[in-house]
Write a protein that holds these residues in place. Structure first.
Motif, PDB file in Angstrom:
ATOM      1  N   ASP A 330       9.643  -2.524  -1.061  1.00 22.03           N
ATOM      2  CA  ASP A 330      10.549  -3.366  -1.664  1.00 22.03           C
ATOM      3  C   ASP A 330      12.066  -3.087  -0.473  1.00 22.03           C
ATOM      4  O   ASP A 330      12.831  -2.281  -0.986  1.00 22.03           O
ATOM      5  N   ALA A 331      12.142  -3.723  -0.197  1.00 18.71           N
ATOM      6  CA  ALA A 331      13.155  -3.907   1.345  1.00 18.71           C
ATOM      7  C   ALA A 331      14.626  -4.059   0.612  1.00 18.71           C
ATOM      8  O   ALA A 331      15.610  -3.485   0.976  1.00 18.71           O
ATOM      9  N   ALA A 332      14.563  -4.158  -0.523  1.00 20.26           N
ATOM     10  CA  ALA A 332      16.587  -4.960  -1.129  1.00 20.26           C
ATOM     11  C   ALA A 332      16.175  -3.489  -2.456  1.00 20.26           C
ATOM     12  O   ALA A 332      16.619  -3.746  -3.448  1.00 20.26           O
ATOM     13  N   ALA A 333      15.413  -2.151  -1.889  1.00 19.37           N
ATOM     14  CA  ALA A 333      15.370  -1.616  -3.272  1.00 19.37           C
ATOM     15  C   ALA A 333      16.431  -0.635  -3.261  1.00 19.37           C
ATOM     16  O   ALA A 333      17.597  -0.273  -4.416  1.00 19.37           O
ATOM     17  N   LEU A 334      17.517  -0.619  -2.521  1.00 20.02           N
ATOM     18  CA  LEU A 334      19.078   0.127  -2.529  1.00 20.02           C
ATOM     19  C   LEU A 334      19.648  -0.761  -1.689  1.00 20.02           C
ATOM     20  O   LEU A 334      18.904  -0.561  -0.304  1.00 20.02           O
ATOM     21  N   THR A 335      20.497  -1.700  -1.887  1.00 19.36           N
ATOM     22  CA  THR A 335      20.968  -2.175  -0.925  1.00 19.36           C
ATOM     23  C   THR A 335      22.595  -1.167  -0.303  1.00 19.36           C
ATOM     24  O   THR A 335      22.940  -0.173  -0.629  1.00 19.36           O
ATOM     25  N   ALA A 336      22.929  -1.652   0.972  1.00 21.08           N
ATOM     26  CA  ALA A 336      23.778  -1.270   1.719  1.00 21.08           C
ATOM     27  C   ALA A 336      25.452  -0.870   0.702  1.00 21.08           C
ATOM     28  O   ALA A 336      26.182   0.344   0.381  1.00 21.08           O
ATOM     29  N   SER A 337      25.131  -1.610  -0.119  1.00 23.44           N
ATOM     30  CA  SER A 337      26.060  -1.839  -1.306  1.00 23.44           C
ATOM     31  C   SER A 337      25.965  -0.572  -1.968  1.00 23.44           C
ATOM     32  O   SER A 337      26.708   0.164  -2.754  1.00 23.44           O
ATOM     33  N   GLU A 338      24.972  -0.832  -2.506  1.00 24.24           N
ATOM     34  CA  GLU A 338      24.804   0.588  -3.866  1.00 24.24           C
ATOM     35  C   GLU A 338      24.391   1.767  -3.243  1.00 24.24           C
ATOM     36  O   GLU A 338      24.932   3.016  -3.970  1.00 24.24           O
ATOM     37  N   MET A 339      23.997   1.723  -1.986  1.00 21.74           N
ATOM     38  CA  MET A 339      24.332   3.124  -1.541  1.00 21.74           C
ATOM     39  C   MET A 339      25.418   3.504  -0.885  1.00 21.74           C
ATOM     40  O   MET A 339      26.088   5.340  -1.200  1.00 21.74           O
ATOM     41  N   LEU A 340      26.158   2.712  -0.222  1.00 22.33           N
ATOM     42  CA  LEU A 340      28.376   3.105  -0.823  1.00 22.33           C
ATOM     43  C   LEU A 340      28.410   3.666  -1.698  1.00 22.33           C
ATOM     44  O   LEU A 340      29.017   4.709  -2.270  1.00 22.33           O
ATOM     45  N   LEU A 341      27.893   2.983  -3.422  1.00 18.41           N
ATOM     46  CA  LEU A 341      28.723   3.516  -4.239  1.00 18.41           C
ATOM     47  C   LEU A 341      27.880   5.250  -5.147  1.00 18.41           C
ATOM     48  O   LEU A 341      28.810   4.949  -5.701  1.00 18.41           O
ATOM     49  N   MET A 342      26.435   4.689  -4.986  1.00 18.21           N
ATOM     50  CA  MET A 342      25.924   5.863  -5.300  1.00 18.21           C
ATOM     51  C   MET A 342      27.207   7.440  -4.618  1.00 18.21           C
ATOM     52  O   MET A 342      26.938   8.356  -5.080  1.00 18.21           O
ATOM     53  N   ALA A 343      27.656   7.094  -3.365  1.00 18.75           N
ATOM     54  CA  ALA A 343      28.170   8.260  -2.906  1.00 18.75           C
ATOM     55  C   ALA A 343      29.754   8.029  -2.947  1.00 18.75           C
ATOM     56  O   ALA A 343      29.964   9.041  -2.609  1.00 18.75           O
ATOM     57  N   THR A 344      30.059   7.135  -4.510  1.00 16.24           N
ATOM     58  CA  THR A 344      31.233   7.395  -4.890  1.00 16.24           C
ATOM     59  C   THR A 344      31.369   7.531  -5.774  1.00 16.24           C
ATOM     60  O   THR A 344      31.730   7.915  -7.043  1.00 16.24           O
ATOM     61  N   ARG A 345      31.389   5.875  -6.634  1.00 12.30           N
ATOM     62  CA  ARG A 345      31.432   5.450  -8.082  1.00 12.30           C
ATOM     63  C   ARG A 345      30.679   5.867  -8.466  1.00 12.30           C
ATOM     64  O   ARG A 345      30.829   6.647  -9.824  1.00 12.30           O
ATOM     65  N   ASP A 346      29.221   5.980  -7.689  1.00  9.03           N
ATOM     66  CA  ASP A 346      28.895   6.719  -9.205  1.00  9.03           C
ATOM     67  C   ASP A 346      27.682   7.875  -9.496  1.00  9.03           C
ATOM     68  O   ASP A 346      27.510   8.115  -9.956  1.00  9.03           O
ATOM     69  N   GLY A 347      28.441   8.434  -8.317  1.00  6.92           N
ATOM     70  CA  GLY A 347      28.697  10.583  -8.111  1.00  6.92           C
ATOM     71  C   GLY A 347      29.701  10.350  -8.879  1.00  6.92           C
ATOM     72  O   GLY A 347      29.566  11.557  -9.411  1.00  6.92           O
ATOM     73  N   ALA A 348      30.741   9.934  -9.248  1.00  6.03           N
ATOM     74  CA  ALA A 348      31.950  10.222 -10.229  1.00  6.03           C
ATOM     75  C   ALA A 348      31.566   9.514 -11.863  1.00  6.03           C
ATOM     76  O   ALA A 348      31.482  10.925 -12.397  1.00  6.03           O
ATOM     77  N   ALA A 349      30.331   8.630 -12.057  1.00  8.85           N
ATOM     78  CA  ALA A 349      30.108   8.805 -13.195  1.00  8.85           C
ATOM     79  C   ALA A 349      29.465   9.389 -13.318  1.00  8.85           C
ATOM     80  O   ALA A 349      28.724  10.026 -14.515  1.00  8.85           O
TER      81      ALA A 349
END
Length: 436
Positions: A330-349
């Protein structure tokens, strides 16, 4: 109060918004008082710090052993268990507290220079780690290692290591230091280096104090054969002994079945995804898409710089995206936005922190300035293309300045609190001694 202005602000909210001509007001305590567009900003006579590029939250590294910076490059072509038993653990046995403090200082500088303001650390010699973080000005969630096995007796029994953490939390609290830069938790190493009763006991201590429990889970196929033979899987073992529940962070979580993923999701456990280290040690590829679909909070980690090497969470984000796409088709399995959030918002969560990882009123002003003049931004006026270029083509080399709790700790790529050249020389002296 100080007012930051920037042509672009990426708050890393749930929508991954792009604010144009933005303002961030930071109060005297180091927390964000207001964020939005300049047109909507409240009147203020506070001094203004104008940033030429983009402001975004400091990155959150959810799994690291940063003092292993002094061991970077050792055993680099070995699989996990041989790497640990033949190279890493013997070398770590030669480190004392002074060595760890030196290595942590150098590693914290590396992290800041990539825009990472918070790291979740599992290591030993807690005093020296805390002193290094405080000196450099970064932020840490320190989960001192708890381990049992040949060669580790020098640190004391697992009971002693557990009790040291509990005593420290009871004495100073979960969070301490300027801007609450230090948070304490528990780091039981793994199911294959601790008896089940140790895991159960540590989990009880952590829950009683509301602390994070951070442990390696199912990293490589050959690390926990006995545990899987008896219990079926490591998550099942953890559940049977009452470890799941509370704030639990499972590092790696590569060897998971559908049932394991469902179990982690049902118990609210989070995962620290370390694609670079897992690939280098041939441990496998975590099922990130399946974890996220199940509702498991997933952050990114570099692992230690002896296996992850560069302490660059941007590189981990890109690799996470590539691996998610190639394994799913899936070429949209992780989008650029999701990758950025994983490194910031999601990591904090993932680590149970609602005070970092997002530029939002009430959270700490942990902020990163990235350069938008670089040629990787082909059309910085286009929101989607800006995000894509930042994550896929830009990354850590664009980081210019960093603030933690409103205090500037990196200016024009150099730490403001310590001398990088001295820190590097000290680290190399330790590495040289270990070689002889």
């Amino acid at each position: 109060m100080i007012r930051f202005t920037a042509p672009v602000i990426l708050p890393c909210d749930a929508q991954c918004s792009v604010l144009r001509d933005g303002v961030v007001d930071v109060d005297d305590s180091g927390r964000i008082a207001w964020i939005g567009t300049r047109a909507a900003a409240p009147e203020s006579d506070a001094p203004v710090h104008a940033v030429a590029g983009a402001l975004l939250p400091g990155l959150v590294n959810t799994h690291a052993h940063t003092p292993m910076a002094v061991l970077r490059g050792k055993g680099g072509d070995l699989p996990l268990l041989r790497w640990l038993h033949e190279v890493m653990w013997p070398a770590e046995g030669q480190l004392d507290g002074t060595d760890v403090g030196i290595a942590m200082t150098s590693g914290c500088i590396d992290l800041l220079r990539t825009g990472c303001t918070t790291s979740v650390e599992m290591y030993f010699f807690a005093d020296e780690v805390i002193d290094a973080v405080t000196a450099v000005g970064s932020r840490v969630v320190l989960t001192p290692g708890i381990i049992a096995g040949p060669g580790w007796e020098r640190l004391g029994s697992w009971e002693h290591l557990r009790d040291e953490i509990s005593e420290r939390i009871d004495r100073v609290g979960l969070r301490s230091g300027p801007g609450e830069r230090i948070e304490l938790g528990y780091g039981p190493h793994s199911a294959y280096t601790l008896p089940p009763q140790a895991l159960a006991s540590v989990a009880e201590h952590a829950r009683e104090r509301g602390a994070l429990l951070h442990t390696h889970v199912a990293e490589a196929a050959d690390e926990d054969i006995a545990q899987r033979a008896e219990h079926g899987s490591v998550p099942v073992l953890l559940e049977r002994y009452g470890v799941l529940g509370g704030r639990v962070l499972a590092a790696h979580a590569v060897q998971l079945s559908d049932a394991d993923i469902a179990l982690l999701a049902s118990r609210g456990a989070a995962v620290a995804h370390c694609p670079g280290s897992n690939a280098k040690l041939a441990a496998g590829i975590a099922r990130v898409s399946a974890l996220r679909r199940a509702g498991v909070r997933v952050g990114l980690g570099t692992d230690g710089p002896a296996s992850g090497d560069d302490l660059d969470l941007w590189a981990e984000a890109r690799l996470a995206g590539l691996l998610a796409r190639v394994t799913s088709g899936d070429a949209a399995a992780l989008t650029a936005s999701e990758m950025l959030l994983m490194a910031t918002r999601d990591g904090a969560a993932a680590i149970g922190r609602d005070d970092i990882g997002v530029l939002q009123a009430g959270r700490w002003a942990d902020m990163v300035h990235v350069d938008l003049s670089d040629a990787v931004f082909v059309d910085p006026a286009d929101d989607a293309q800006l995000l894509s270029n930042l994550v896929w083509a830009g990354g850590s080399r664009l980081v210019r300045d960093v603030w933690v709790a409103g205090e500037q700790v990196l200016a024009a790529g150099e730490p403001t609190q310590v001398d990088r050249a001295v820190a590097t020389a000290d680290m190399r002296a330790v590495a040289t001694r270990l070689r002889h």
